[in-house]
Design a protein around this motif. Structure first.
Motif, short mmCIF file in Angstrom:
data_model
loop_
_atom_site.label_atom_id
_atom_site.label_comp_id
_atom_site.label_asym_id
_atom_site.label_seq_id
_atom_site.Cartn_x
_atom_site.Cartn_y
_atom_site.Cartn_z
N GLN A 259 0.81 -1.22 0.06
CA GLN A 259 -0.21 -0.04 0.10
C GLN A 259 0.91 1.27 0.14
O GLN A 259 0.63 2.36 -0.73
N ASN A 260 1.95 1.13 0.84
CA ASN A 260 2.95 2.48 0.76
C ASN A 260 3.28 2.54 -0.46
O ASN A 260 3.55 3.69 -1.03
N ALA A 261 3.85 1.28 -1.19
CA ALA A 261 4.47 1.61 -2.57
C ALA A 261 3.63 2.01 -3.47
O ALA A 261 3.97 2.77 -4.40
N VAL A 263 0.71 4.05 -2.69
CA VAL A 263 0.29 5.46 -2.42
C VAL A 263 1.48 6.64 -2.45
O VAL A 263 1.22 7.55 -2.93
N HIS A 264 2.75 6.24 -1.99
CA HIS A 264 3.69 6.90 -2.25
C HIS A 264 4.69 7.07 -3.41
O HIS A 264 5.79 6.72 -3.05
N ASN A 265 3.86 6.82 -4.56
CA ASN A 265 4.55 6.58 -5.82
C ASN A 265 4.38 7.85 -6.73
O ASN A 265 4.11 9.15 -6.25
N GLU A 288 9.62 -2.74 -3.68
CA GLU A 288 10.54 -1.91 -4.67
C GLU A 288 9.27 -0.89 -5.34
O GLU A 288 8.63 -1.34 -5.93
N ASN A 289 9.52 0.25 -5.00
CA ASN A 289 8.73 1.27 -6.05
C ASN A 289 9.52 2.50 -6.54
O ASN A 289 10.23 3.14 -6.03
N THR A 290 9.01 3.07 -7.39
CA THR A 290 9.26 4.35 -8.15
C THR A 290 8.72 5.36 -7.28
O THR A 290 7.72 5.11 -6.27
N PHE A 306 3.86 7.26 13.79
CA PHE A 306 3.36 8.82 13.32
C PHE A 306 4.40 9.24 12.83
O PHE A 306 4.13 10.74 12.42
N ARG A 307 5.52 8.90 12.06
CA ARG A 307 6.20 9.57 11.24
C ARG A 307 5.52 9.58 9.74
O ARG A 307 5.33 8.52 9.00
N ARG A 308 5.48 10.79 9.05
CA ARG A 308 4.89 10.84 7.87
C ARG A 308 6.17 11.56 6.97
O ARG A 308 6.78 12.38 7.42
N GLY A 309 5.97 11.40 5.74
CA GLY A 309 7.05 12.10 4.71
C GLY A 309 6.67 13.42 4.60
O GLY A 309 5.70 13.97 5.05
N ALA A 310 7.17 13.94 3.53
CA ALA A 310 7.00 15.29 3.34
C ALA A 310 5.80 15.67 2.64
O ALA A 310 5.23 16.78 3.00
N GLU A 311 5.39 14.75 1.86
CA GLU A 311 4.23 15.18 1.07
C GLU A 311 2.98 14.82 1.96
O GLU A 311 2.26 13.80 1.85
N ARG A 312 2.74 15.65 3.06
CA ARG A 312 1.64 15.37 4.08
C ARG A 312 0.38 15.91 3.72
O ARG A 312 -0.52 15.74 4.04
N ALA A 319 -4.94 9.36 3.30
CA ALA A 319 -4.18 10.23 4.05
C ALA A 319 -3.86 9.23 5.45
O ALA A 319 -4.58 9.37 6.07
N GLY A 320 -2.52 8.84 5.38
CA GLY A 320 -2.11 7.94 6.51
C GLY A 320 -1.92 8.71 7.64
O GLY A 320 -1.75 9.89 7.93
N VAL A 321 -1.88 7.92 8.66
CA VAL A 321 -1.49 8.50 10.10
C VAL A 321 -0.06 8.15 10.41
O VAL A 321 0.65 8.78 11.53
N GLY A 322 0.74 7.33 9.50
CA GLY A 322 1.97 7.23 9.89
C GLY A 322 2.35 6.02 10.76
O GLY A 322 3.25 6.07 11.55
N LEU A 323 1.39 5.12 10.84
CA LEU A 323 1.68 3.97 11.71
C LEU A 323 1.89 2.57 10.68
O LEU A 323 2.32 1.64 11.27
N GLY A 324 1.87 2.78 9.41
CA GLY A 324 1.95 1.71 8.56
C GLY A 324 3.24 0.81 8.70
O GLY A 324 3.31 -0.35 8.85
N LEU A 325 4.50 1.76 8.60
CA LEU A 325 5.60 1.16 8.64
C LEU A 325 6.20 0.59 10.19
O LEU A 325 6.75 -0.23 10.32
N ALA A 326 5.53 1.46 11.40
CA ALA A 326 5.60 1.08 12.80
C ALA A 326 5.28 -0.57 12.93
O ALA A 326 5.71 -1.11 13.49
N1 LIG Z 1 7.18 2.86 -0.62
C1 LIG Z 1 7.55 4.12 0.05
N2 LIG Z 1 8.08 4.95 -0.99
C2 LIG Z 1 8.13 6.22 -0.72
N3 LIG Z 1 7.97 6.54 0.52
C3 LIG Z 1 7.41 5.82 1.43
C4 LIG Z 1 7.14 4.53 1.18
N4 LIG Z 1 6.58 3.95 2.47
C5 LIG Z 1 6.69 4.85 3.47
N5 LIG Z 1 7.16 6.36 2.89
C6 LIG Z 1 7.30 7.37 3.77
O1 LIG Z 1 7.25 7.05 4.90
C7 LIG Z 1 6.13 7.77 5.70
C8 LIG Z 1 5.75 6.60 6.68
O2 LIG Z 1 5.09 5.78 6.14
P1 LIG Z 1 3.92 4.86 6.96
O3 LIG Z 1 3.40 3.74 6.29
O4 LIG Z 1 4.37 4.54 8.33
O5 LIG Z 1 2.80 6.02 7.23
P2 LIG Z 1 1.81 6.60 6.08
O6 LIG Z 1 1.90 5.83 4.98
O7 LIG Z 1 1.98 7.85 5.85
O8 LIG Z 1 0.32 6.29 6.80
P3 LIG Z 1 -0.36 4.92 7.25
O9 LIG Z 1 -0.37 4.90 8.60
O10 LIG Z 1 -1.74 5.01 6.68
O11 LIG Z 1 0.52 3.92 6.42
C9 LIG Z 1 5.10 7.88 4.59
O12 LIG Z 1 4.38 9.17 4.89
C10 LIG Z 1 6.09 8.21 3.48
O13 LIG Z 1 6.37 9.56 3.17
#
Ligand SMILES: Nc1ncnc2c1ncn2[C@@H]1O[C@H](COP(=O)(O)OP(=O)(O)OP(=O)(O)O)[C@@H](O)[C@H]1O
Ligand SMILES: [Mg+2]
Length: 359
Positions: A259-261, A263-265, A288-290, A306-312, A319-326
């Motif tokens: 999902q990250n790959a 959404v953050h593409n 792996e994603n572009t 709760f860490r989100r990237g620059a494109e907030r 619009a994520g909360v930043g818990l996906g990668l945690a």
């Molecule tokens: N595959 C990716 N490519 C580029 N940036 C990424 C990727 N995965 C994560 N990021 C960056 O890392 C940040 C944190 O990711 P994370 O999944 O924790 O939160 P989120 O996607 O913003 O919200 P959610 O809780 O809905 O997943 C993202 O906001 C994004 O900026």
């Protein structure tokens, strides 16, 4: 814990020193005594068959020996007490630090000086433990503060929507309801993510044989629709990669990564590749994603809650909360695996998860 008082370690050490010195002294005196006997033969018969020469010998030797033994005992006790005091002094500061930590003050450090010895090692190990505990507690506090803040946001928005609807009865009711529903769905999603995180952190879940390639297929199928809507090409490659763990949590892990790959593409023409393989005794998933180029120093921080990237500024349903990668990190840890994030030079991210494999 209260324990009955006993002899202090210092006293025990002093007594042992004195004991050793007394035994060594007694041995030395016996050797001297045996030598003396050889030079004073038992020739003429006296009282009880003992010659007067020997009576004389006992009379002169015994008091001197007694004085020597008394001196050795006192010397052993006093010397042992002083020496043991010096040796055990570092323990006092370590005990004081342990008490402080027990009372909740984790900022104190022993910081023992001097060369490396057993006490220095104990004190350094203790300081390291305090440091880790302190940063862990700080992390937990930050997490609680962030979670409360994130939970308050949807509640505050709901309240505003309700207030506006009450003050302005001419407003379209359906529109308000629809917006309330969106906000509510986000709050539920956030709460579920928090619950999931705490569940995988605790590590109390059933384990079964899982093939990560099937998990990847499953995740890709669920997210295919989202990828198509965003014009992203989603590929799943590789072969069987078996591991032991919770099928549900592992699916959640791969789903979050894919999902990250997506959404953050890139806004147009992006690609996502999910690859699974068994390598050595590990099972590997690579996503792996572009995307936009990521500053390499930002990448390790992305797994923090709760860490989100620059494109907030995204306001759509993703619009994520930043818990996906945690959550991904927590699931990987709970399965004794490792998580690697690398910024691709051409932009986007390469995420590698290595889990213990099954033959
Ligand atoms: N595959 C990716 N490519 C580029 N940036 C990424 C990727 N995965 C994560 N990021 C960056 O890392 C940040 C944190 O990711 P994370 O999944 O924790 O939160 P989120 O996607 O913003 O919200 P959610 O809780 O809905 O997943 C993202 O906001 C994004 O900026
Ligand atoms: Mg995410």
């Amino acid at each position: 814990m209260r324990r009955p008082p006993g002899l202090s370690a210092r006293m025990k050490l002093a007594l042992s020193y004195a004991g050793f010195l007394a035994v060594a002294g007694a041995l030395l005196l016996s050797v001297v005594w045996v030598y003396l006997l050889r030079y004073v033969p038992n020739t003429s018969r006296g009282l009880l068959g003992i010659s007067p020469n020997r009576y004389l010998l006992v009379h002169t030797f015994a008091p001197a020996a007694a004085v020597a033994m008394a001196f050795l005992l006192v010397f052993g006790l006093v010397g042992g007490w002083l020496l043991a005091g010096r040796m055990l002094a570092p323990l006092t500061s370590i005990t004081a630090a342990a008490r402080r930590a027990g009372n909740g003050s984790l900022s104190h450090r022993i910081g023992m000086e001097g060369r490396r010895d057993e006490f220095r090692e104990l004190s350094d190990a203790f300081d390291t433990m305090l440091e880790r505990l302190e940063s862990h507690v700080a992390e937990q506090r930050r997490f609680a503060a962030n979670a409360s803040h994130e939970l308050r946001t949807p509640l505050a928005i709901s309240q505003t929507l309700l207030d506006v609807a009450r003050e302005d009865p001419t407003r379209n009711r359906d529109e308000v309801l629809a917006r309330l529903r969106v906000v509510n769905t986000r709050a539920i999603g956030l709460t579920e993510a928090l619950l999931l995180l705490s569940r995988s952190d605790r590590g109390t879940f059933g384990r079964e044989d899982v093939d990560l390639s099937l998990v990847a297929e499953d995740a890709a199928e669920t997210l295919l629709h989202l990828a198509e809507r965003r014009g992203i090409k989603l590929d799943v490659t590789g072969g069987t990669a078996r591991t032991r763990g919770s099928a549900e949590l592992l699916l959640r892990m791969v789903t979050n990564l894919v999902q990250n790959a997506i959404v953050h593409n890139l806004p147009v023409g992006g690609t996502v590749t999910v690859h699974t393989e068994a390598r050595g005794d590990a099972s590997v998933v690579r996503v792996e994603n572009t995307g936009q180029p990521l500053p390499p120093e930002l990448v390790p921080t992305l797994v923090e809650p709760f860490r989100r990237g620059a494109e907030r500024a995204r306001t759509d349903e993703h619009a994520g909360v930043g818990l996906g990668l945690a959550i991904v990190h927590s699931v990987v840890r709970a399965h004794d695996g490792t998580l690697d994030l690398v910024a691709r030079p051409a932009g986007g991210l390469l995420v590698t998860v290595r889990l213990p494999g099954l033959p």
